[in-house]
Write a protein that holds these residues in place. Sequence first.
Motif, PDB file in Angstrom:
ATOM      1  N   ASP A 405       0.835  -1.202   0.000  1.00 16.67           N
ATOM      2  CA  ASP A 405       0.000   0.000   0.000  1.00 16.67           C
ATOM      3  C   ASP A 405       0.869   1.252   0.000  1.00 16.67           C
ATOM      4  N   VAL A 406       1.705   1.375  -1.020  1.00 18.29           N
ATOM      5  CA  VAL A 406       2.568   2.545  -1.137  1.00 18.29           C
ATOM      6  C   VAL A 406       1.757   3.733  -1.661  1.00 18.29           C
ATOM      7  N   THR A 407       2.349   4.910  -1.585  1.00 13.76           N
ATOM      8  CA  THR A 407       1.717   6.117  -2.154  1.00 13.76           C
ATOM      9  C   THR A 407       2.731   6.758  -3.094  1.00 13.76           C
ATOM     10  N   GLU A 408       2.760   6.266  -4.326  1.00 10.17           N
ATOM     11  CA  GLU A 408       3.748   6.726  -5.304  1.00 10.17           C
ATOM     12  C   GLU A 408       3.096   7.285  -6.567  1.00 10.17           C
ATOM     13  N   VAL A 409       1.867   6.860  -6.862  1.00  8.91           N
ATOM     14  CA  VAL A 409       1.105   7.336  -8.019  1.00  8.91           C
ATOM     15  C   VAL A 409      -0.115   8.083  -7.502  1.00  8.91           C
ATOM     16  N   ILE A 410      -0.342   9.294  -7.996  1.00  8.47           N
ATOM     17  CA  ILE A 410      -1.483  10.086  -7.543  1.00  8.47           C
ATOM     18  C   ILE A 410      -2.735   9.680  -8.312  1.00  8.47           C
ATOM     19  N   GLY A 411      -3.904  10.018  -7.761  1.00  8.54           N
ATOM     20  CA  GLY A 411      -5.170   9.750  -8.432  1.00  8.54           C
ATOM     21  C   GLY A 411      -5.745   8.398  -8.075  1.00  8.54           C
ATOM     22  N   GLY A 412      -6.699   7.953  -8.888  1.00  7.22           N
ATOM     23  CA  GLY A 412      -7.431   6.731  -8.592  1.00  7.22           C
ATOM     24  C   GLY A 412      -8.632   7.035  -7.720  1.00  7.22           C
ATOM     25  N   SER A 413      -9.449   6.022  -7.473  1.00  6.96           N
ATOM     26  CA  SER A 413     -10.696   6.235  -6.739  1.00  6.96           C
ATOM     27  C   SER A 413     -10.475   6.697  -5.300  1.00  6.96           C
ATOM     28  N   GLU A 414      -9.313   6.365  -4.733  1.00  8.55           N
ATOM     29  CA  GLU A 414      -9.028   6.848  -3.389  1.00  8.55           C
ATOM     30  C   GLU A 414      -8.428   8.249  -3.387  1.00  8.55           C
ATOM     31  N   GLN A 415      -8.244   8.804  -4.605  1.00  8.08           N
ATOM     32  CA  GLN A 415      -7.884  10.209  -4.791  1.00  8.08           C
ATOM     33  C   GLN A 415      -6.619  10.601  -4.015  1.00  8.08           C
ATOM     34  N   LEU A 416      -5.575   9.820  -4.210  1.00  7.47           N
ATOM     35  CA  LEU A 416      -4.290  10.201  -3.637  1.00  7.47           C
ATOM     36  C   LEU A 416      -3.822  11.501  -4.283  1.00  7.47           C
ATOM     37  N   ASP A 417      -3.413  12.465  -3.475  1.00  6.85           N
ATOM     38  CA  ASP A 417      -2.938  13.730  -4.027  1.00  6.85           C
ATOM     39  C   ASP A 417      -1.445  13.878  -3.734  1.00  6.85           C
ATOM     40  N   GLU A 418      -0.886  15.003  -4.141  1.00  6.21           N
ATOM     41  CA  GLU A 418       0.558  15.187  -4.006  1.00  6.21           C
ATOM     42  C   GLU A 418       1.006  15.151  -2.554  1.00  6.21           C
ATOM     43  N   GLU A 426       8.257   4.645  -1.455  1.00  7.22           N
ATOM     44  CA  GLU A 426       9.316   3.694  -1.126  1.00  7.22           C
ATOM     45  C   GLU A 426      10.189   3.302  -2.310  1.00  7.22           C
ATOM     46  N   THR A 427       9.763   3.603  -3.537  1.00  9.82           N
ATOM     47  CA  THR A 427      10.542   3.173  -4.695  1.00  9.82           C
ATOM     48  C   THR A 427      11.882   3.897  -4.736  1.00  9.82           C
ATOM     49  N   LEU A 428      12.912   3.202  -5.204  1.00 12.13           N
ATOM     50  CA  LEU A 428      14.233   3.801  -5.369  1.00 12.13           C
ATOM     51  C   LEU A 428      14.435   4.357  -6.774  1.00 12.13           C
ATOM     52  N   VAL A 429      13.505   4.026  -7.698  1.00 16.48           N
ATOM     53  CA  VAL A 429      13.673   4.498  -9.070  1.00 16.48           C
ATOM     54  C   VAL A 429      12.364   5.138  -9.553  1.00 16.48           C
ATOM     55  N   ASP A 430      11.428   4.352 -10.087  1.00 15.46           N
ATOM     56  CA  ASP A 430      10.203   4.905 -10.661  1.00 15.46           C
ATOM     57  C   ASP A 430       8.990   4.570  -9.808  1.00 15.46           C
ATOM     58  N   PRO A 431       7.952   5.432  -9.833  1.00 21.80           N
ATOM     59  CA  PRO A 431       6.741   5.196  -9.031  1.00 21.80           C
ATOM     60  C   PRO A 431       5.899   4.051  -9.578  1.00 21.80           C
ATOM     61  N   ARG A 432       5.259   3.320  -8.648  1.00 23.04           N
ATOM     62  CA  ARG A 432       4.479   2.123  -8.997  1.00 23.04           C
ATOM     63  C   ARG A 432       3.029   2.280  -8.546  1.00 23.04           C
ATOM     64  N   LEU A 433       2.134   1.633  -9.265  1.00 24.54           N
ATOM     65  CA  LEU A 433       0.770   1.498  -8.785  1.00 24.54           C
ATOM     66  C   LEU A 433       0.775   0.679  -7.499  1.00 24.54           C
ATOM     67  N   ASN A 434      -0.034   1.071  -6.526  1.00 27.55           N
ATOM     68  CA  ASN A 434      -0.153   0.242  -5.333  1.00 27.55           C
ATOM     69  C   ASN A 434      -1.184  -0.864  -5.564  1.00 27.55           C
ATOM     70  N   HIS A 435      -1.408  -1.671  -4.553  1.00 33.41           N
ATOM     71  CA  HIS A 435      -2.298  -2.830  -4.698  1.00 33.41           C
ATOM     72  C   HIS A 435      -3.688  -2.408  -5.169  1.00 33.41           C
ATOM     73  N   GLN A 436      -4.274  -1.412  -4.540  1.00 36.72           N
ATOM     74  CA  GLN A 436      -5.638  -0.996  -4.881  1.00 36.72           C
ATOM     75  C   GLN A 436      -5.704  -0.386  -6.276  1.00 36.72           C
ATOM     76  N   GLN A 437      -4.718   0.439  -6.627  1.00 32.99           N
ATOM     77  CA  GLN A 437      -4.707   1.042  -7.960  1.00 32.99           C
ATOM     78  C   GLN A 437      -4.525  -0.023  -9.042  1.00 32.99           C
ATOM     79  N   SER A 438      -3.753  -1.053  -8.743  1.00 29.86           N
ATOM     80  CA  SER A 438      -3.563  -2.140  -9.711  1.00 29.86           C
ATOM     81  C   SER A 438      -4.883  -2.854  -9.988  1.00 29.86           C
ATOM     82  N   LEU A 439      -5.644  -3.145  -8.928  1.00 29.55           N
ATOM     83  CA  LEU A 439      -6.933  -3.805  -9.120  1.00 29.55           C
ATOM     84  C   LEU A 439      -7.911  -2.884  -9.836  1.00 29.55           C
ATOM     85  N   GLU A 440      -7.871  -1.599  -9.520  1.00 30.67           N
ATOM     86  CA  GLU A 440      -8.748  -0.665 -10.226  1.00 30.67           C
ATOM     87  C   GLU A 440      -8.422  -0.645 -11.712  1.00 30.67           C
TER      88      GLU A 440
END
Length: 450
Positions: A405-418, A426-440
């Motif tokens: 449950d990282v917070t690296e990509v903004i948006g999605g139904s849970e409306q993660l903001d900046e 937690e990523t050392l390189v590029d941002p990833r979809l978290n578990h919930q965003q992947s299922l969405e």
Amino acid sequence: MPELWETVAPETAPWDTWRSHPALQQPTYPDEAEVRAVTADLRSRPPLVFAGEVDDLRADLAAAGRGEAFVLTGGDCAETFVESTADHLRLKIQTLLQMAVVLTYGASLPVVKIGRIAGQYAKPRSSDMETRGEVVLPSYRGDAVNSHEFTAEARTPDPHRLMETYQHAAASLNLIRAFTKGGYADLRLVHHWNRGFTQNPAYSRYESLAEEIHRAVKFMEAAGADFDSLREVDLYSSHEALLLEYESAMTRIDSRTGDPYDTSGHFLWVGERTRDLDGAHIELLSRVRNPIGVKLGPGSSPQDVVALMDRLNPEGEPGRLTFITRMGAGRIRELLPPLLEAVKADGRPVTWTTDPMHGNTITSSTGYKTRSFETVMDEVRGFFEAHDQVGTVPGGIHVELTGDDVTEVIGGSEQLDESSLEERYETLVDPRLNHQQSLEMAFQVAELLR
């Protein structure tokens, strides 16, 4: 019949021709004798994957190219040694399995499951060096090369990390096989996880599709479906074949056929930065029997794609070559159709998948490298629209994701903001979809596939 492998000395290996070609994105090791010692050791180690598995994947990818299957590729941008743990792997596998159930129902097709797992320990970088203040050190190129800490010792490329890569990959593949063949992939269990996802009010819009899947599973149970046969799945491993010394050392001759296989993973791809026709990466992968992917960015031309087919799949073997497009949401509808037209006119089979992540990276006002979920999904929709326009097959998606449950990509139904990014970035390189965003994403792609 058991597979037997023959190791070949590097000076006589038929794939060692890559050494006479320009090799981009390679680390500069301080001691070449150490490199030779480590790679000699790697050549003596057992293979990580087997020829029969690789051949099965090639057939599956051929089916996806014909529209008879759909490819789901997902996993970390760059795996790290410290996160190659049972819990992290379990959550990634669970996420991929949950996505696959949704996509299978939406497409009414088998889903070919490929993880960016057990080998994605190296990353290309835009600069060889990183500057912080007055200190200039080699860039972090992934745990297979050096360490992320900003010290001279940590950033010095270490060939012994190639052996660590092998060991972590071997342990990860053992765990993957245990999970996917030991009942953890049971359709009923995975479906139960998905029903928990849609009970979150943020994802209520997907509840009707989840209910349809639920009724389908209940029907299968009532009809006496053989759920024992649905307790196991195939999950293939993949990574960017970036470090040429490692890939060359992991290549073996299948004694049954005399063909070379890169046994570091089932599916290997060449990145946008290393797909030069005369480069060492294309040369090496042109020599092995694995199915091969090539990333295509916005600078790709129709001539490029045909030339890549000539180099990597001149005979037009189905399932051999996959193009992974990464155009950016704002340009895919314009740039992809000419490439599709060129391949369609050529006639040789190609499997097309979309990487909607890399062309849509931005920097937040708070300084984090991030992506917008809505922009990522717009590129996926553009990919489907381009194929519909040309009359070709959208064969799959290729995404960077994690089961955490990282917070690296903004948006999605849970409306993660900046402001959310600093919570669990937690990523050392590029941002990833978290578990919930992947299922969405899976639910939205399933709607496109219906």
